[in-house]
Motif scaffolding. Structure first.
Motif, PDB file in Angstrom:
ATOM      1  N   LEU A 125       0.828  -1.210   0.000  1.00  0.00           N
ATOM      2  CA  LEU A 125       0.000   0.000   0.000  1.00  0.00           C
ATOM      3  C   LEU A 125       0.858   1.254   0.000  1.00  0.00           C
ATOM      4  O   LEU A 125       0.549   2.238  -0.682  1.00  0.00           O
ATOM      5  CB  LEU A 125      -0.921  -0.006   1.223  1.00  0.00           C
ATOM      6  N   GLU A 161      -5.951  -3.916  -7.716  1.00  0.00           N
ATOM      7  CA  GLU A 161      -4.938  -4.560  -6.889  1.00  0.00           C
ATOM      8  C   GLU A 161      -4.751  -3.820  -5.564  1.00  0.00           C
ATOM      9  O   GLU A 161      -4.528  -4.439  -4.520  1.00  0.00           O
ATOM     10  CB  GLU A 161      -3.620  -4.619  -7.651  1.00  0.00           C
ATOM     11  N   VAL A 162      -4.856  -2.484  -5.614  1.00  0.00           N
ATOM     12  CA  VAL A 162      -4.768  -1.703  -4.378  1.00  0.00           C
ATOM     13  C   VAL A 162      -5.917  -2.075  -3.437  1.00  0.00           C
ATOM     14  O   VAL A 162      -5.724  -2.265  -2.223  1.00  0.00           O
ATOM     15  CB  VAL A 162      -4.798  -0.197  -4.690  1.00  0.00           C
ATOM     16  N   LEU A 177      -5.785  -0.131  -9.628  1.00  0.00           N
ATOM     17  CA  LEU A 177      -6.701   0.226  -8.557  1.00  0.00           C
ATOM     18  C   LEU A 177      -7.341  -1.017  -7.944  1.00  0.00           C
ATOM     19  O   LEU A 177      -7.540  -1.099  -6.726  1.00  0.00           O
ATOM     20  CB  LEU A 177      -7.780   1.167  -9.086  1.00  0.00           C
ATOM     21  N   LEU A 188      -4.297   8.416  -6.303  1.00  0.00           N
ATOM     22  CA  LEU A 188      -4.768   7.158  -6.889  1.00  0.00           C
ATOM     23  C   LEU A 188      -5.446   7.370  -8.237  1.00  0.00           C
ATOM     24  O   LEU A 188      -5.528   6.445  -9.037  1.00  0.00           O
ATOM     25  CB  LEU A 188      -5.743   6.472  -5.933  1.00  0.00           C
ATOM     26  N   VAL A 207       2.129   2.419  -3.398  1.00  0.00           N
ATOM     27  CA  VAL A 207       1.202   2.960  -4.397  1.00  0.00           C
ATOM     28  C   VAL A 207       1.436   4.451  -4.541  1.00  0.00           C
ATOM     29  O   VAL A 207       1.476   5.180  -3.545  1.00  0.00           O
ATOM     30  CB  VAL A 207      -0.252   2.689  -3.962  1.00  0.00           C
ATOM     31  N   ASP A 237       0.782   8.416  -5.267  1.00  0.00           N
ATOM     32  CA  ASP A 237      -0.313   9.293  -4.892  1.00  0.00           C
ATOM     33  C   ASP A 237      -0.374  10.448  -5.883  1.00  0.00           C
ATOM     34  O   ASP A 237       0.663  11.005  -6.230  1.00  0.00           O
ATOM     35  CB  ASP A 237      -0.073   9.812  -3.464  1.00  0.00           C
ATOM     36  N   SER A 242      -5.240  -5.451  -1.905  1.00  0.00           N
ATOM     37  CA  SER A 242      -4.201  -5.375  -0.882  1.00  0.00           C
ATOM     38  C   SER A 242      -4.741  -4.754   0.408  1.00  0.00           C
ATOM     39  O   SER A 242      -4.420  -5.201   1.509  1.00  0.00           O
ATOM     40  CB  SER A 242      -3.010  -4.558  -1.402  1.00  0.00           C
ATOM     41  N   ALA A 243      -5.570  -3.722   0.258  1.00  0.00           N
ATOM     42  CA  ALA A 243      -6.151  -3.079   1.439  1.00  0.00           C
ATOM     43  C   ALA A 243      -7.082  -4.039   2.172  1.00  0.00           C
ATOM     44  O   ALA A 243      -7.107  -4.078   3.413  1.00  0.00           O
ATOM     45  CB  ALA A 243      -6.906  -1.820   1.033  1.00  0.00           C
TER      46      ALA A 243
END
Length: 509
Positions: free
Chosen positions: A15, A32-33, A30, A22, A18, A20, A36-37
């Motif tokens: 995270l 995948e983010v 997005l 987004l 990633v 910034d 992961s979150a």
């Protein structure tokens, strides 16, 4: 758990990597983010559940080390459940309700003592936190003899659903658990049905705009009878072209079940202006009361109030002296406005009403003699309940009228003048459970002048709560009003600051 820490660190590292903002990323990045979150959130949930379990263990060890010296064992009534104490700590530390904190503790204990398959899935981040808690709490009722088999079936089915991208609902979870339990132990399933019947209840929660929510937990057969009766009355009225909507007719049919003066959909059976039914026609030829009159002797007359066997107590919190309108609080019953009261009084009903004028000034019930006595007068107790509204322990929502009034600083029966006075600032509402926690636990309690309460835990953390009852709300409004009055005297309309407030403004040279 090492695996949890390592995976969680990797997820949070992903995270942080990633860029910034987004909105510069494409759809695949997005997605995948988000994944992961979600993984990081699930792994954090695993840590919370593990911490809840270890907190229960720590509470048990602390309790034994403090009280169980062997020579003088504690009586049973003074022993506190470590799970309950852990729940109270988490409710305050995590700003949870007591119900949610209790489920977190139950799930943590179950996962780390009885549910190895669920624990493995949770530690890998495969289960969302709420689903893991719901599953663990649901499996807590399964007997030890069949828990392994039931857990294997349920976790396998839930895992397959999650792997396919489907989040099972709580109803689906209940169905899976019930089916597995019935397959492996039909007798246990029958016992569970009998135990569930004992939990039947109906609850009411006053809402806004004169409305109240009702929640019922009933045996299916009884609920079906009630549903069919309500639905039949609503459908019949709808087919006759009644202007109310179907939902309105269902609600009216439910209310009509308890009102002897209305038909199946809540319409009045008698015209309030018609008094012919009060003639002597019900009497027999010999002057004795006829059968119809005898049968209806206890039936309330049209317009009479039903369901109000006790007087409706209305507390008026006096604000006139402070330049504010009086605040009205209905104490008994779920009456949210004057509409109901006015209708009852104007229709000639039998509602009994008692008005109590409450002075909001702190300590007006405290007298030199009363503060040195252990006895709490009914007027003072009612005042504390109006101030607090609910149990004052963080996360507890038990209504004040179901709570006990307790001295924060213990009353000294030998030398009352040395401390623990029976005064408003030293009294709070505590439910029975948290009253025992305060009496036999290890936390320190510190009062404030306006009902504030500071709880200092064994770990050194401080949790400060303030009352939220109608009396406390009225005091907040009075303080706001005084502050605005002060500002009005301090600052003129054109922004000039006058010192001291209210002094004559000097003319410019």
């Amino acid at each position: 758990m090492v695996s949890v820490t390592t995976t969680s660190s990797a997820a949070f590292g992903a995270l942080r990597a990633v860029p910034d903002p987004l909105d510069t990323l494409g759809a695949e990045a997005l997605s995948e983010v988000a994944r992961s979150a979600t993984l990081a959130q699930n792994l954090a949930a695993a840590t919370r559940l593990q911490a809840a379990y270890h907190l229960v263990q720590a509470m048990g060890r602390l309790d034994e080390a403090t009280h169980d010296d062997g020579a003088c064992p504690r009586p049973v009534f003074a022993r506190l459940d470590p799970a309950d104490r852990a729940r109270d700590h988490l409710a305050a530390a995590m700003s949870l309700t007591g119900w949610h904190a209790g489920r977190l503790v139950t799930a943590g204990v179950q996962i780390h003592t009885r549910l190895p398959l669920l624990r493995k899935a949770v530690d890998r981040g495969l289960f969302p936190e709420q689903l893991a808690i719901d599953t663990a709490c649901r499996l807590a009722d399964i007997p030890d003899a069949i828990i392994a088999a039931v857990e294997s079936e349920v976790i396998g089915a839930l895992g397959r659903d999650l792997d396919g991208g489907h989040r099972p609902s709580r109803t689906a979870l209940d169905t899976a658990v019930d089916a597995a339990r019935e397959r492996h132990d039909p007798r246990a399933a029958e016992d569970a049905v009998g135990a569930a019947v004992e939990q039947r209840t109906v609850r009411f929660r006053p809402g806004r705009d004169g409305m109240t929510s009702m929640w019922a937990h009933l045996p299916s057969s009884d609920a079906e009878k009630l549903r069919r009766r309500i639905e039949a009355a609503a459908r019949a009225a709808h087919d006759r072209g009644h202007p109310r909507t179907r939902n309105q007719l269902r609600a009216d049919a439910l209310c009509a079940l308890g009102d002897p003066n209305t038909d199946d959909i809540g319409s009045a059976l008698h015209d309030p202006e018609d008094t012919t039914h009060h003639t002597d026609s019900a009497a027999g030829a010999d002057g004795t009361e006829g059968a119809a009159g005898a049968a209806g002797a206890d039936t309330p007359r049209p317009g009479a109030s039903w369901g109000t066997d006790k007087p409706v107590r209305i507390s008026i919190i006096d604000g006139i002296a402070q330049g504010l309108p009086n605040r009205v609080q209905f104490v008994n019953g779920a009456y949210a406005s004057f509409d109901w009261l006015c209708e009852e009084l104007l229709s000639g009903g039998e509602a009994r009403v008692r008005f109590d004028l409450i002075d909001p000034q702190p300590g007006v019930q405290d007298t030199p003699d009363a503060v040195l006595k252990y006895f709490i007068t009914p007027a003072l107790a009612e005042r504390i309940r109006l101030r607090d509204g609910t149990c004052r322990h963080p996360g507890c929502t038990v209504e004040a009228h179901d709570c006990e009034i307790d001295h924060i600083i213990a009353f000294d029966h030998q030398r009352p003048e040395m401390g623990g006075p029976t005064a408003e600032w030293n009294l709070i509402c505590l439910c029975r459970k948290h009253h025992r926690e305060k009496t036999f636990g290890h936390c320190a309690y510190r009062p404030g002048p306006l009902g504030e309460l500071t709880i200092i835990t064994e770990t050194g953390h401080e949790h400060r709560t303030t009352p939220h009852g109608p009396l406390a709300q009225a005091r907040d409004r009075i303080l706001d009003h005084r502050w605005h009055q002060h500002l009005d005297r301090l600052i003129t309309d054109d922004g000039h600051l006058t010192n001291p407030p209210g002094a004559h403004r000097p003319r410019p040279a």
